[in-house]
Design a protein around this motif. Structure first.
Motif, mmCIF file in Angstrom:
data_model
loop_
_atom_site.group_PDB
_atom_site.id
_atom_site.type_symbol
_atom_site.label_atom_id
_atom_site.label_comp_id
_atom_site.label_asym_id
_atom_site.label_seq_id
_atom_site.Cartn_x
_atom_site.Cartn_y
_atom_site.Cartn_z
ATOM 1 N N GLY A 150 0.855 -1.203 0.000
ATOM 2 C CA GLY A 150 0.000 0.000 0.000
ATOM 3 C C GLY A 150 0.879 1.237 0.000
ATOM 4 O O GLY A 150 2.057 1.184 0.344
ATOM 5 N N GLY A 151 0.334 2.378 -0.425
ATOM 6 C CA GLY A 151 -1.014 2.618 -0.860
ATOM 7 C C GLY A 151 -1.066 3.015 -2.318
ATOM 8 O O GLY A 151 -0.096 2.906 -3.063
ATOM 9 N N ILE A 152 -2.201 3.601 -2.684
ATOM 10 C CA ILE A 152 -2.500 3.848 -4.083
ATOM 11 C C ILE A 152 -1.946 5.169 -4.597
ATOM 12 O O ILE A 152 -1.880 5.396 -5.793
ATOM 13 C CB ILE A 152 -4.025 3.801 -4.287
ATOM 14 C CG1 ILE A 152 -4.360 3.624 -5.766
ATOM 15 C CG2 ILE A 152 -4.687 5.051 -3.698
ATOM 16 C CD1 ILE A 152 -5.819 3.364 -6.034
ATOM 17 N N SER A 153 -1.537 6.058 -3.699
ATOM 18 C CA SER A 153 -1.002 7.362 -4.097
ATOM 19 C C SER A 153 0.240 7.679 -3.273
ATOM 20 O O SER A 153 0.510 7.039 -2.255
ATOM 21 C CB SER A 153 -2.050 8.456 -3.879
ATOM 22 O OG SER A 153 -2.302 8.640 -2.495
ATOM 23 N N THR A 154 0.978 8.689 -3.729
ATOM 24 C CA THR A 154 2.181 9.092 -3.003
ATOM 25 C C THR A 154 1.847 9.556 -1.590
ATOM 26 O O THR A 154 2.537 9.210 -0.631
ATOM 27 C CB THR A 154 2.905 10.212 -3.761
ATOM 28 O OG1 THR A 154 3.323 9.720 -5.036
ATOM 29 C CG2 THR A 154 4.127 10.689 -2.992
ATOM 30 N N GLY A 155 0.760 10.340 -1.454
ATOM 31 C CA GLY A 155 0.385 10.842 -0.134
ATOM 32 C C GLY A 155 0.044 9.728 0.831
ATOM 33 O O GLY A 155 0.494 9.717 1.980
ATOM 34 N N ILE A 156 -0.754 8.770 0.359
ATOM 35 C CA ILE A 156 -1.127 7.627 1.207
ATOM 36 C C ILE A 156 0.114 6.794 1.534
ATOM 37 O O ILE A 156 0.332 6.390 2.687
ATOM 38 C CB ILE A 156 -2.184 6.761 0.505
ATOM 39 C CG1 ILE A 156 -3.480 7.557 0.282
ATOM 40 C CG2 ILE A 156 -2.468 5.505 1.311
ATOM 41 C CD1 ILE A 156 -4.209 7.927 1.542
ATOM 42 N N SER A 157 0.949 6.515 0.537
ATOM 43 C CA SER A 157 2.155 5.710 0.760
ATOM 44 C C SER A 157 3.085 6.372 1.766
ATOM 45 O O SER A 157 3.700 5.704 2.602
ATOM 46 C CB SER A 157 2.898 5.497 -0.567
ATOM 47 O OG SER A 157 2.126 4.742 -1.468
ATOM 48 N N THR A 158 3.177 7.696 1.702
ATOM 49 C CA THR A 158 4.052 8.419 2.629
ATOM 50 C C THR A 158 3.589 8.262 4.067
ATOM 51 O O THR A 158 4.402 7.994 4.973
ATOM 52 C CB THR A 158 4.091 9.914 2.254
ATOM 53 O OG1 THR A 158 4.614 10.067 0.931
ATOM 54 C CG2 THR A 158 4.949 10.700 3.230
ATOM 55 N N GLN A 159 2.291 8.407 4.300
ATOM 56 C CA GLN A 159 1.772 8.294 5.668
ATOM 57 C C GLN A 159 1.931 6.868 6.208
ATOM 58 O O GLN A 159 2.246 6.672 7.388
ATOM 59 C CB GLN A 159 0.299 8.712 5.705
ATOM 60 C CG GLN A 159 0.056 10.157 5.297
ATOM 61 C CD GLN A 159 0.868 11.143 6.120
ATOM 62 O OE1 GLN A 159 1.182 10.912 7.289
ATOM 63 N NE2 GLN A 159 1.222 12.262 5.507
ATOM 64 N N ILE A 160 1.707 5.874 5.361
ATOM 65 C CA ILE A 160 1.905 4.483 5.781
ATOM 66 C C ILE A 160 3.358 4.275 6.192
ATOM 67 O O ILE A 160 3.664 3.668 7.227
ATOM 68 C CB ILE A 160 1.525 3.521 4.641
ATOM 69 C CG1 ILE A 160 0.026 3.616 4.332
ATOM 70 C CG2 ILE A 160 1.903 2.079 4.995
ATOM 71 C CD1 ILE A 160 -0.379 2.881 3.069
ATOM 72 N N SER A 161 4.265 4.787 5.382
ATOM 73 C CA SER A 161 5.690 4.575 5.625
ATOM 74 C C SER A 161 6.159 5.230 6.915
ATOM 75 O O SER A 161 7.051 4.713 7.593
ATOM 76 C CB SER A 161 6.500 5.110 4.441
ATOM 77 O OG SER A 161 7.863 4.848 4.605
ATOM 78 N N ARG A 162 5.567 6.351 7.274
ATOM 79 C CA ARG A 162 5.991 7.038 8.496
ATOM 80 C C ARG A 162 5.688 6.215 9.733
ATOM 81 O O ARG A 162 6.309 6.427 10.776
ATOM 82 C CB ARG A 162 5.306 8.406 8.568
ATOM 83 C CG ARG A 162 5.924 9.416 7.618
ATOM 84 C CD ARG A 162 5.204 10.727 7.583
ATOM 85 N NE ARG A 162 5.924 11.679 6.735
ATOM 86 C CZ ARG A 162 5.407 12.789 6.241
ATOM 87 N NH1 ARG A 162 4.155 13.106 6.515
ATOM 88 N NH2 ARG A 162 6.124 13.593 5.477
ATOM 89 N N VAL A 163 4.744 5.308 9.633
ATOM 90 C CA VAL A 163 4.450 4.403 10.745
ATOM 91 C C VAL A 163 5.297 3.141 10.635
ATOM 92 O O VAL A 163 6.010 2.758 11.560
ATOM 93 C CB VAL A 163 2.952 4.049 10.771
ATOM 94 C CG1 VAL A 163 2.671 3.025 11.871
ATOM 95 C CG2 VAL A 163 2.108 5.294 10.994
ATOM 96 N N LEU A 164 5.240 2.481 9.491
ATOM 97 C CA LEU A 164 5.895 1.179 9.342
ATOM 98 C C LEU A 164 7.413 1.277 9.441
ATOM 99 O O LEU A 164 8.062 0.364 9.951
ATOM 100 C CB LEU A 164 5.514 0.550 8.001
ATOM 101 C CG LEU A 164 4.030 0.233 7.786
ATOM 102 C CD1 LEU A 164 3.833 -0.406 6.423
ATOM 103 C CD2 LEU A 164 3.498 -0.681 8.880
ATOM 104 N N SER A 165 7.984 2.388 8.956
ATOM 105 C CA SER A 165 9.440 2.506 8.976
ATOM 106 C C SER A 165 9.982 2.610 10.398
ATOM 107 O O SER A 165 11.157 2.312 10.640
ATOM 108 C CB SER A 165 9.885 3.714 8.148
ATOM 109 O OG SER A 165 9.355 4.916 8.673
ATOM 110 N N LEU A 166 9.140 3.023 11.351
ATOM 111 C CA LEU A 166 9.576 3.056 12.750
ATOM 112 C C LEU A 166 9.957 1.669 13.243
ATOM 113 O O LEU A 166 10.824 1.517 14.106
ATOM 114 C CB LEU A 166 8.463 3.625 13.631
ATOM 115 C CG LEU A 166 8.109 5.109 13.447
ATOM 116 C CD1 LEU A 166 6.856 5.443 14.242
ATOM 117 C CD2 LEU A 166 9.271 5.990 13.886
#
Length: 584
Positions: A150-166
């Motif tokens: 996930g996700g389908i757009s750059t904005g969505i992917s960025t927010q997901i990554s800020r959590v998972l990358s922790l």
């Protein structure tokens, strides 16, 4: 319940005097679709455009009310979920991939709401929806998580990554490739599927040259991806004697109040041909503006990232304003068995799928009712098939996003296989050591695959095969009023010096506004006896025609000369155009 160690402004410290227990921060916005297995892949998808997307509020007090206005049910996006389910089912049938162990999933619909993407990402880590920040309340779920798609757009992917990358959890984005994505994420950026942008740009240029469309508009989303496209395509167009009639940046759908409709319409009517580079969500506002303010018929040149058929608007109306459009799509081989799988999908086959009830209700226009907290469809065709649905609701052809989701599942499965293989080798094939691998141990294996984090165009290009092929589709109305995307040509890019462009012009229809190939020039050719003179402040494609001085006459007409070379043996049309000064 286990405490997950991480440092982030998202983490909410909660102190208890006696014991720690799970408490909910907010009412659940959306529960997940979970299938247990030895290993679990998370999936964050976007199935609707809602009022929450417009409000775009980023705070934990915000929840999505099921009664919120739904602007668009993107039923075709459900194919993305099915591509993941299909890939996992195939992998589980092969005992050799995961050493006879199984793969499961935990799926969420985040719409296009970035806060919802954050919340669902945290739910994957805590095992609960809504999540308990920094705690694993369901270790039987969270300990099995190996990666997230996930996700389908750059904005969505960025927010997901800020959590998972922790927590160093691998994330594969299926959004359109964005070379600026790595700069948006402070820690570890998502893996992306590399795209040969040079091939796409060259394909667009060759199409413009083929039809001698020299006065062309550009429309892009108002972000870094759009900015880079404008920079690169403008340079290439200028080098080939083509002019930019307009360059319009479109704000995201949540900022529609910043768009001036009259200004936009004035710009759009400056040219017959417009190249639109963006995705469905980027250009949702364009569709409404074009339809409600009714400009003359433009020819839209797009990519497969923008599906103009997907909105819940009467399709004859969509065709009226976008019919005849041409779309570039990177060539994809069919996923073996996927169409047969889609034909077999029905609610009774997947009773635990929380998304299929809504999708089926829309696809087959049959209501559902709640019975003891469970949704049940009523008055539906008992043997309804996805293959019978119209193009704006469903497409049996595999979408580029579905293709990437399917490939991402296999990339993760291969990484798990290689990580497990090392354990088996070290422990002399003692299967008892095959427990869920730590997610961060998969990174070396994912990095060796066809995915990459690099924003360097050279590195991306090196991951391509020797030739990149793009299919060209034409949006048409077929007999009986059926709407379809019909393949009319292709472009093969091997290098800057070796390119092959082919087009079957007889297959193309130009929509309701044009009964023949439209022209797109700023100024008409000067006739004999006249010469061109530049217009101050305008590009070289715009000029006035003035009489030649006494005793002189122009011996050439037209602004362009075409050189055609036809290679009959390869059925390839190579076309080059250069400017002619038309001097007296």
């Amino acid at each position: 319940m286990k405490l997950l160690i991480a440092f982030s402004p998202l983490i909410v410290p909660i102190v208890f005097q006696e014991q720690i227990s799970c408490v909910y921060l907010t009412k659940s916005a959306s529960s997940g679709y979970y299938q247990d297995a030895d290993f679990v892949i998370g999936g964050l998808f976007s199935l609707r455009e809602t009022a929450g997307d417009i409000e775009h509020r980023l705070d934990f007090k915000y929840t999505v009310d099921p009664l919120d206005v739904v602007y668009a049910d993107l039923t075709k996006h459900y194919q993305h979920i099915l591509a993941m389910v299909f890939a996992i089912e195939k992998i589980n049938k092969d005992p050799n991939i995961l050493f006879n162990m199984s793969l499961g999933f935990y799926l969420f619909n985040v719409d296009f709401i970035e806060m919802k993407a954050v919340e669902s990402s945290m739910a994957l880590l805590s095992g609960e929806s809504p999540p308990i920040p920094n705690y694993s309340c369901r270790p039987e779920k969270t300990d099995k998580l190996v990666a997230v798609i996930g996700g389908i757009s750059t904005g969505i992917s960025t927010q997901i990554s800020r959590v998972l990358s922790l927590y160093n959890v691998p994330q594969i984005s299926y959004a359109p490739f964005d070379q600026s994505l790595g700069t948006r994420v402070q820690l570890q950026s998502p893996y992306q599927f590399p795209v040969h942008t040079t091939a796409l740009y060259q394909g667009i240029i060759q199409l413009l040259l083929y039809f001698t469309w020299v006065w062309v508009g550009l429309v892009v989303p108002d972000d870094m991806r759009g900015e880079l496209f404008l920079r690169d395509i403008t340079e290439k167009m200028t080098n080939h004697g083509l002019c930019v009639a307009l360059a319009e940046k479109i704000p995201e759908f949540s900022a529609t109040d910043t768009v001036n409709p009259s200004h936009f319409m004035e710009k759009v009517t400056m040219t017959r041909v417009i190249v639109a580079f963006g995705d469905t969500h980027d250009f949702m506002i364009i569709v409404y503006l074009i339809i409600f303010y009714a400009p003359f018929g433009n020819v839209w040149i797009t990519t497969s990232d923008w599906d103009i058929t997907i909105l819940p608007i009467e399709q004859n109306l969509i065709y009226t304003y976008f019919g005849g459009g041409l779309s570039f799509s990177f060539h994809m081989d069919e996923i073996l068995g996927f169409k047969d799988f889609l034909r077999s999908v029905q609610p009774r086959k997947y009773p635990h799928d929380i998304f299929i009830q809504d999708v089926w209700s829309i696809l087959f226009e049959c209501p559902y009712f709640d019975q003891h907290g469970n949704r049940e469809l009523s008055q539906c065709e008992p043997n309804g098939s996805l293959s019978t649905r119209p193009l704006h609701l469903w497409d049996m052809k595999t979408s580029p996003s579905s293709y990437k989701v399917h490939a991402a599942v296999y990339a993760i499965a291969q990484a798990v296989h290689e990580e497990l293989s090392l354990r088996v080798e070290v422990h002399s094939f003692d299967k008892s050591v095959l427990w869920a691998p730590l997610p961060w141990k998969l990174h070396p294996f994912l990095q060796r695959g066809q995915l990459g984090r690099s924003s360097n165009e050279g590195n991306v290009a090196n991951k391509q095969v020797s030739a990149t092929k793009l299919d060209i589709f034409n949006y048409q109305s077929l007999q009986g009023g059926t709407k379809a995307q019909v393949k009319v040509g292709e472009f093969v890019f091997e290098s800057h010096s070796v390119q092959h462009f082919s087009l079957n012009e007889e297959l193309i229809t130009w929509g309701e506004h044009h009964n023949q190939t439209p022209f797109s020039v700023c100024s008409q050719s000067c006739p004999l006896g006249f010469r061109k003179t530049p217009v101050e402040g305008k590009p070289f494609c715009c000029f006035d025609c003035i009489l030649c001085p006494d005793g002189e006459i122009a011996n050439k007409t037209g602004i362009y000369k075409m050189i055609l070379n036809v290679e009959i043996s390869r059925n390839v049309l190579n076309l080059e155009i250069y400017r002619n000064s038309s001097e007296c």
